[in-house]
Motif scaffolding. Structure first.
Motif, PDB file in Angstrom:
ATOM      1  N   LYS A 131       0.871  -1.171   0.000  1.00  0.00           N
ATOM      2  CA  LYS A 131       0.000   0.000   0.000  1.00  0.00           C
ATOM      3  C   LYS A 131       0.904   1.215   0.000  1.00  0.00           C
ATOM      4  CE  LYS A 131      -2.562   1.163   3.651  1.00  0.00           C
ATOM      5  NZ  LYS A 131      -3.727   1.346   4.575  1.00  0.00           N
ATOM      6  N   LEU A 132       0.647   2.126  -0.940  1.00  0.00           N
ATOM      7  CA  LEU A 132       1.460   3.328  -1.053  1.00  0.00           C
ATOM      8  C   LEU A 132       0.557   4.545  -0.920  1.00  0.00           C
ATOM      9  CD1 LEU A 132       4.263   4.585  -1.621  1.00  0.00           C
ATOM     10  CD2 LEU A 132       3.661   4.538  -4.063  1.00  0.00           C
ATOM     11  N   HIS A 133       0.710   5.245   0.205  1.00  0.00           N
ATOM     12  CA  HIS A 133      -0.008   6.499   0.430  1.00  0.00           C
ATOM     13  C   HIS A 133       0.767   7.605  -0.259  1.00  0.00           C
ATOM     14  CE1 HIS A 133      -3.185   6.028   3.591  1.00  0.00           C
ATOM     15  NE2 HIS A 133      -2.594   4.846   3.692  1.00  0.00           N
ATOM     16  N   GLU A 134       0.084   8.306  -1.156  1.00  0.00           N
ATOM     17  CA  GLU A 134       0.674   9.480  -1.783  1.00  0.00           C
ATOM     18  C   GLU A 134       0.369  10.709  -0.922  1.00  0.00           C
ATOM     19  OE1 GLU A 134       1.129   9.836  -6.235  1.00  0.00           O
ATOM     20  OE2 GLU A 134      -0.477  11.292  -5.855  1.00  0.00           O
ATOM     21  N   THR A 135      -0.791  10.711  -0.333  1.00  0.00           N
ATOM     22  CA  THR A 135      -1.180  11.708   0.651  1.00  0.00           C
ATOM     23  C   THR A 135      -1.824  10.957   1.802  1.00  0.00           C
ATOM     24  OG1 THR A 135      -3.418  12.064  -0.198  1.00  0.00           O
ATOM     25  CG2 THR A 135      -1.661  13.412  -1.172  1.00  0.00           C
ATOM     26  N   GLU A 136      -2.208  11.669   2.828  1.00  0.00           N
ATOM     27  CA  GLU A 136      -2.822  11.015   3.981  1.00  0.00           C
ATOM     28  C   GLU A 136      -4.103  10.272   3.597  1.00  0.00           C
ATOM     29  OE1 GLU A 136      -4.716  12.218   8.288  1.00  0.00           O
ATOM     30  OE2 GLU A 136      -3.156  13.487   7.434  1.00  0.00           O
ATOM     31  N   ASN A 137      -4.833  10.794   2.622  1.00  0.00           N
ATOM     32  CA  ASN A 137      -6.111  10.171   2.288  1.00  0.00           C
ATOM     33  C   ASN A 137      -6.206   9.663   0.847  1.00  0.00           C
ATOM     34  OD1 ASN A 137      -6.198  12.658   1.085  1.00  0.00           O
ATOM     35  ND2 ASN A 137      -7.903  13.444   2.281  1.00  0.00           N
ATOM     36  N   SER A 138      -5.069   9.480   0.185  1.00  0.00           N
ATOM     37  CA  SER A 138      -5.039   8.921  -1.172  1.00  0.00           C
ATOM     38  C   SER A 138      -3.929   7.885  -1.263  1.00  0.00           C
ATOM     39  CB  SER A 138      -4.787  10.020  -2.208  1.00  0.00           C
ATOM     40  OG  SER A 138      -5.795  10.994  -2.163  1.00  0.00           O
ATOM     41  N   TYR A 139      -4.302   6.679  -1.677  1.00  0.00           N
ATOM     42  CA  TYR A 139      -3.304   5.616  -1.771  1.00  0.00           C
ATOM     43  C   TYR A 139      -3.683   4.602  -2.833  1.00  0.00           C
ATOM     44  CZ  TYR A 139      -6.551   2.944   1.216  1.00  0.00           C
ATOM     45  OH  TYR A 139      -7.659   2.325   1.739  1.00  0.00           O
ATOM     46  N   GLY A 140      -2.682   3.816  -3.230  1.00  0.00           N
ATOM     47  CA  GLY A 140      -2.880   2.690  -4.134  1.00  0.00           C
ATOM     48  C   GLY A 140      -2.490   1.413  -3.427  1.00  0.00           C
ATOM     49  N   GLU A 141      -3.041   0.299  -3.915  1.00  0.00           N
ATOM     50  CA  GLU A 141      -2.747  -1.009  -3.325  1.00  0.00           C
ATOM     51  C   GLU A 141      -2.347  -1.997  -4.415  1.00  0.00           C
ATOM     52  OE1 GLU A 141      -5.644  -1.689   0.366  1.00  0.00           O
ATOM     53  OE2 GLU A 141      -6.735  -1.228  -1.495  1.00  0.00           O
ATOM     54  N   TRP A 142      -1.454  -2.901  -4.060  1.00  0.00           N
ATOM     55  CA  TRP A 142      -1.006  -3.988  -4.922  1.00  0.00           C
ATOM     56  C   TRP A 142      -1.200  -5.280  -4.141  1.00  0.00           C
ATOM     57  CZ3 TRP A 142       2.431  -7.921  -4.340  1.00  0.00           C
ATOM     58  CH2 TRP A 142       2.905  -8.570  -5.487  1.00  0.00           C
ATOM     59  N   PHE A 143      -1.891  -6.252  -4.737  1.00  0.00           N
ATOM     60  CA  PHE A 143      -2.122  -7.553  -4.120  1.00  0.00           C
ATOM     61  C   PHE A 143      -1.452  -8.638  -4.950  1.00  0.00           C
ATOM     62  CE2 PHE A 143      -5.631  -4.944  -2.695  1.00  0.00           C
ATOM     63  CZ  PHE A 143      -5.825  -5.308  -1.383  1.00  0.00           C
ATOM     64  N   ALA A 144      -0.695  -9.509  -4.318  1.00  0.00           N
ATOM     65  CA  ALA A 144       0.014 -10.566  -5.048  1.00  0.00           C
ATOM     66  C   ALA A 144      -0.945 -11.440  -5.839  1.00  0.00           C
ATOM     67  CB  ALA A 144       0.825 -11.418  -4.070  1.00  0.00           C
ATOM     68  N   GLU A 145      -2.076 -11.805  -5.240  1.00  0.00           N
ATOM     69  CA  GLU A 145      -2.995 -12.731  -5.932  1.00  0.00           C
ATOM     70  C   GLU A 145      -3.595 -12.131  -7.198  1.00  0.00           C
ATOM     71  OE1 GLU A 145      -5.351 -10.957  -2.427  1.00  0.00           O
ATOM     72  OE2 GLU A 145      -3.369 -11.824  -2.708  1.00  0.00           O
ATOM     73  N   GLU A 146      -3.540 -10.826  -7.340  1.00  0.00           N
ATOM     74  CA  GLU A 146      -4.057 -10.178  -8.547  1.00  0.00           C
ATOM     75  C   GLU A 146      -2.957  -9.861  -9.550  1.00  0.00           C
ATOM     76  OE1 GLU A 146      -6.084  -6.760  -6.992  1.00  0.00           O
ATOM     77  OE2 GLU A 146      -7.659  -7.976  -6.076  1.00  0.00           O
ATOM     78  N   ASN A 147      -1.724 -10.178  -9.202  1.00  0.00           N
ATOM     79  CA  ASN A 147      -0.569  -9.842 -10.046  1.00  0.00           C
ATOM     80  C   ASN A 147       0.382 -11.005 -10.224  1.00  0.00           C
ATOM     81  OD1 ASN A 147      -0.665  -6.766 -10.583  1.00  0.00           O
ATOM     82  ND2 ASN A 147      -1.263  -6.969  -8.439  1.00  0.00           N
ATOM     83  N   SER A 148      -0.144 -12.182 -10.415  1.00  0.00           N
ATOM     84  CA  SER A 148       0.711 -13.369 -10.553  1.00  0.00           C
ATOM     85  C   SER A 148       1.351 -13.430 -11.916  1.00  0.00           C
ATOM     86  CB  SER A 148      -0.090 -14.642 -10.346  1.00  0.00           C
ATOM     87  OG  SER A 148      -0.842 -14.576  -9.181  1.00  0.00           O
TER      88      SER A 148
END
Length: 148
Positions: A131-148
Motif C-alpha cells: 500500500k502506497l499512500h501518496e497523501t494522507e487520504n489517497s493511496y494505491g494497493e497492490w495484491f500478489a494474488e491479482e498480479n501473478s
C-alpha cells in the motif's frame, strides 16, 4: 501462513507528462509505504530466526536499499517523454533525478516497487501486499494474488 508488515516513509517529487490537472507541475509527496510479506515461521530451535517468517530488519534492509534510499528526496520523471530533458537540466543543477520507463503515478510506482522487492526476498518468503499512500487520504494497493 503468517503475514507481517513493515511501514516506510520517504519524500519524493514527481511530474506527470501530458496530465490534464495540477500534477503536470512538479510537486512532492510524503509517501508512506506498507510492505506485507507472508510465509511460515521458521520452526527450528537452532536457527537464530526461529519463530519468524523473516526478520523485520531483513525487510527494512531490502526496502531501504531498493526504494527508500534511492527515491528519497529525488524527482521521478518519465524518461520516455520530453521530461527527460527536464531531468537532465535538473541533474546539471545538482538535483537527484530518477528516470522511469513509465508515468510516475502511485499506481505505476507500486508495480515497480513490487518487482524490486520480490527479486530480493528470501525464497521461503513471498510479497503479499503493498500500500502506497501518496497523501494522507489517497493511496494505491497492490495484491500478489491479482498480479501473478
Amino acid at each position: 501462513m503468517i503475514r507481517i508488515t513493515k511501514i516506510f516513509t520517504f519524500e519524493t517529487a514527481h511530474v506527470l507528462y501530458n496530465y490534464d490537472g495540477k500534477c503536470k507541475n512538479m510537486h512532492g509527496h510524503s509517501y508512506k509505504l506498507f510492505v506485507t510479506v507472508k510465509g511460515n515461521p521458521i520452526n527450528d530451535i537452532s536457527n537464530v530466526k526461529n519463530g519468524m517468517v523473516v526478520d523485520f530488519g531483513d525487510i527494512k534492509k531490502i526496502v531501504k536499499e531498493e526504494i527508500v534510499d534511492v527515491w528519497d528526496h529525488a524527482v521521478l520523471l518519465n524518461a520516455l517523454t520530453p521530461h527527460k530533458e527536464l531531468g537532465e537540466d535538473l541533474e546539471q543543477k545538482g538535483h537527484k533525478v530518477i528516470y522511469c520507463n513509465y508515468q510516475p503515478t502511485c499506481e505505476n510506482m507500486l508495480y515497480n516497487i513490487a518487482e524490486k522487492i520480490k527479486n530480493k526476498l528470501p525464497s521461503h518468503v513471498q510479497l503479499a501486499y503493498l500500500k502506497l499512500h501518496e497523501t494522507e487520504n489517497s493511496y494505491g494497493e497492490w495484491f500478489a494474488e491479482e498480479n501473478s
